[in-house]
Design a protein around this motif. Structure first.
Motif, PDB file in Angstrom:
ATOM      1  N   UNK A  41     -52.577 -29.673 -13.968  1.00 59.30           N
ATOM      2  CA  UNK A  41     -52.919 -28.259 -13.835  1.00 59.30           C
ATOM      3  C   UNK A  41     -51.730 -27.326 -13.984  1.00 59.30           C
ATOM      4  N   UNK A  42     -50.527 -27.918 -14.118  1.00 59.28           N
ATOM      5  CA  UNK A  42     -49.297 -27.127 -14.290  1.00 59.28           C
ATOM      6  C   UNK A  42     -49.132 -26.114 -13.153  1.00 59.28           C
ATOM      7  N   UNK A  43     -49.248 -26.598 -11.915  1.00 60.85           N
ATOM      8  CA  UNK A  43     -49.136 -25.690 -10.771  1.00 60.85           C
ATOM      9  C   UNK A  43     -48.374 -26.364  -9.641  1.00 60.85           C
ATOM     10  N   UNK A  44     -47.858 -25.542  -8.758  1.00 59.07           N
ATOM     11  CA  UNK A  44     -47.153 -26.028  -7.578  1.00 59.07           C
ATOM     12  C   UNK A  44     -47.580 -25.175  -6.384  1.00 59.07           C
ATOM     13  N   UNK A  45     -47.836 -25.819  -5.266  1.00 55.58           N
ATOM     14  CA  UNK A  45     -48.284 -25.124  -4.063  1.00 55.58           C
ATOM     15  C   UNK A  45     -47.142 -25.137  -3.046  1.00 55.58           C
ATOM     16  N   UNK A  46     -46.766 -23.930  -2.583  1.00 59.95           N
ATOM     17  CA  UNK A  46     -45.614 -23.789  -1.701  1.00 59.95           C
ATOM     18  C   UNK A  46     -46.007 -23.109  -0.400  1.00 59.95           C
ATOM     19  N   UNK A  47     -45.399 -23.565   0.678  1.00 64.33           N
ATOM     20  CA  UNK A  47     -45.510 -22.867   1.964  1.00 64.33           C
ATOM     21  C   UNK A  47     -44.163 -22.205   2.223  1.00 64.33           C
TER      22      UNK A  47
ATOM     23  N   UNK B 299     -48.196   2.576   8.721  1.00 67.94           N
ATOM     24  CA  UNK B 299     -46.938   2.609   7.968  1.00 67.94           C
ATOM     25  C   UNK B 299     -47.127   2.321   6.485  1.00 67.94           C
ATOM     26  N   UNK B 300     -46.231   2.916   5.654  1.00 69.01           N
ATOM     27  CA  UNK B 300     -46.093   2.444   4.284  1.00 69.01           C
ATOM     28  C   UNK B 300     -45.404   1.086   4.336  1.00 69.01           C
ATOM     29  N   UNK B 301     -45.969   0.092   3.610  1.00 68.41           N
ATOM     30  CA  UNK B 301     -45.398  -1.247   3.568  1.00 68.41           C
ATOM     31  C   UNK B 301     -45.065  -1.612   2.129  1.00 68.41           C
ATOM     32  N   UNK B 302     -43.940  -2.272   1.899  1.00 69.37           N
ATOM     33  CA  UNK B 302     -43.566  -2.663   0.538  1.00 69.37           C
ATOM     34  C   UNK B 302     -44.604  -3.614  -0.057  1.00 69.37           C
ATOM     35  N   UNK B 303     -44.730  -3.575  -1.378  1.00 66.19           N
ATOM     36  CA  UNK B 303     -45.684  -4.421  -2.093  1.00 66.19           C
ATOM     37  C   UNK B 303     -44.936  -5.324  -3.056  1.00 66.19           C
ATOM     38  N   UNK B 304     -45.078  -6.629  -2.869  1.00 68.28           N
ATOM     39  CA  UNK B 304     -44.512  -7.617  -3.775  1.00 68.28           C
ATOM     40  C   UNK B 304     -45.671  -8.348  -4.437  1.00 68.28           C
ATOM     41  N   UNK B 305     -45.661  -8.419  -5.770  1.00 69.75           N
ATOM     42  CA  UNK B 305     -46.732  -9.069  -6.514  1.00 69.75           C
ATOM     43  C   UNK B 305     -46.252 -10.439  -6.995  1.00 69.75           C
ATOM     44  N   UNK B 306     -47.020 -11.481  -6.654  1.00 66.73           N
ATOM     45  CA  UNK B 306     -46.726 -12.830  -7.140  1.00 66.73           C
ATOM     46  C   UNK B 306     -47.472 -12.996  -8.468  1.00 66.73           C
ATOM     47  N   UNK B 307     -46.807 -12.628  -9.568  1.00 67.93           N
ATOM     48  CA  UNK B 307     -47.488 -12.529 -10.863  1.00 67.93           C
ATOM     49  C   UNK B 307     -47.956 -13.878 -11.402  1.00 67.93           C
TER      50      UNK B 307
ATOM     51  N   UNK C 219     -48.551 -20.914 -10.752  1.00 65.84           N
ATOM     52  CA  UNK C 219     -48.687 -21.548 -12.059  1.00 65.84           C
ATOM     53  C   UNK C 219     -47.289 -21.752 -12.659  1.00 65.84           C
ATOM     54  N   UNK C 220     -47.063 -22.939 -13.189  1.00 62.19           N
ATOM     55  CA  UNK C 220     -45.759 -23.263 -13.760  1.00 62.19           C
ATOM     56  C   UNK C 220     -45.721 -22.884 -15.243  1.00 62.19           C
ATOM     57  N   UNK C 221     -44.617 -22.328 -15.656  1.00 63.83           N
ATOM     58  CA  UNK C 221     -44.395 -21.991 -17.060  1.00 63.83           C
ATOM     59  C   UNK C 221     -43.287 -22.893 -17.584  1.00 63.83           C
ATOM     60  N   UNK C 222     -43.641 -23.758 -18.543  1.00 62.48           N
ATOM     61  CA  UNK C 222     -42.663 -24.683 -19.088  1.00 62.48           C
ATOM     62  C   UNK C 222     -41.919 -24.040 -20.260  1.00 62.48           C
ATOM     63  N   UNK C 223     -40.622 -24.166 -20.246  1.00 64.07           N
ATOM     64  CA  UNK C 223     -39.787 -23.671 -21.338  1.00 64.07           C
ATOM     65  C   UNK C 223     -39.385 -24.871 -22.195  1.00 64.07           C
ATOM     66  N   UNK C 224     -40.254 -25.176 -23.162  1.00 63.65           N
ATOM     67  CA  UNK C 224     -40.059 -26.377 -23.970  1.00 63.65           C
ATOM     68  C   UNK C 224     -38.831 -26.286 -24.859  1.00 63.65           C
ATOM     69  N   UNK C 225     -38.361 -25.058 -25.096  1.00 63.92           N
ATOM     70  CA  UNK C 225     -37.176 -24.926 -25.938  1.00 63.92           C
ATOM     71  C   UNK C 225     -35.938 -25.470 -25.254  1.00 63.92           C
TER      72      UNK C 225
END
Length: 215
Positions: free
Chosen positions: A90-96, A130-138, A198-204
């Motif tokens: 599935x080309x993925x990794x699950x992290x805590x 409060x205003x809270x910062x937003x981080x997106x895990x793209x 999701x993992x992105x492979x850099x085949x180059x």
């Protein structure tokens, strides 16, 4: 009705309702040091300016004649707890992991901060204001973001880090208060959860590693 309090306490002391004097470091420390426990009343930490808009990030004004708006700087740090799973197909990794965001809110003031940050934890009601910062895990399926979790998800802790000096409340204020400026004391937000990336492979860049022959 106007309430007045006559005191013989020193400048660094709090005047209890019964006239007893206790050190200001004991004010709002979750322990009743006054005989009548009046030192533990009115212990709200966060105070926001009138017209505060939680949808707008903190902005400071810089420059002389040509003033410019400068957005708030947010420091981000990650602490990896463990690799939960790796899916090769599935080309993925699950992290805590734990993410910590720190910033300064110049539209806020804080009352009676302690040196120990855990004593300056904000309530859920204050966090929601409060205003809270937003981080997106793209590289997640739903592009997960930092947000307030619901009851069955994760919790969000926000504390104020005492870093700057304080000013004492004016004499006309009934109860003595140590007032800290928002631009001098950081807010720290912490969240811990598990996400699948999701993992992105850099085949180059193949081969991915260098093989070493052991003798």
């Amino acid at each position: 009705m106007i309430e007045m309090k006559l005191t013989g306490c020193k400048e660094d002391e709090f005047t209890c309702d019964d006239g007893q004097c206790v050190n200001m470091t004991k004010r709002c420390n979750q322990i009743g040091d006054c005989r009548d426990e009046s030192d533990e009343r009115g212990c709200k930490i966060l105070h926001l300016k009138e017209g505060y808009n939680m949808r707008v990030p903190p902005i400071s004004i810089t420059g002389g004649n040509e003033k410019q708006m400068k957005p708030v700087l947010v420091n981000i740090s990650l602490l990896l707890y463990k690799v939960v799973a790796i899916e090769e197909e599935g080309h993925s990794i699950e992290l805590q992991f734990q993410i910590t965001l720190e910033w300064k809110e110049n539209r806020a003031t804080y009352h009676n901060l302690k040196n120990e940050s855990y004593m300056n934890a904000l309530s859920s009601n204050d966090i929601n204001r409060l205003w809270l910062p937003l981080v997106v895990y793209t590289n997640t399926d739903q592009q997960e973001t930092t947000r307030l979790g619901v009851d069955w998800e994760w919790s969000t802790n926000v504390v104020v880090k005492r870093e700057g000096n304080f000013e004492r409340s004016e004499p006309e204020v009934l109860d003595e208060i140590e007032i800290f400026k928002g631009e001098e004391n950081s807010l720290s937000m912490v969240q811990s959860y598990t996400h699948e990336f999701q993992c992105v492979y850099q085949l180059d860049k193949y081969p991915f590693d260098t093989q070493v022959r052991l003798q």
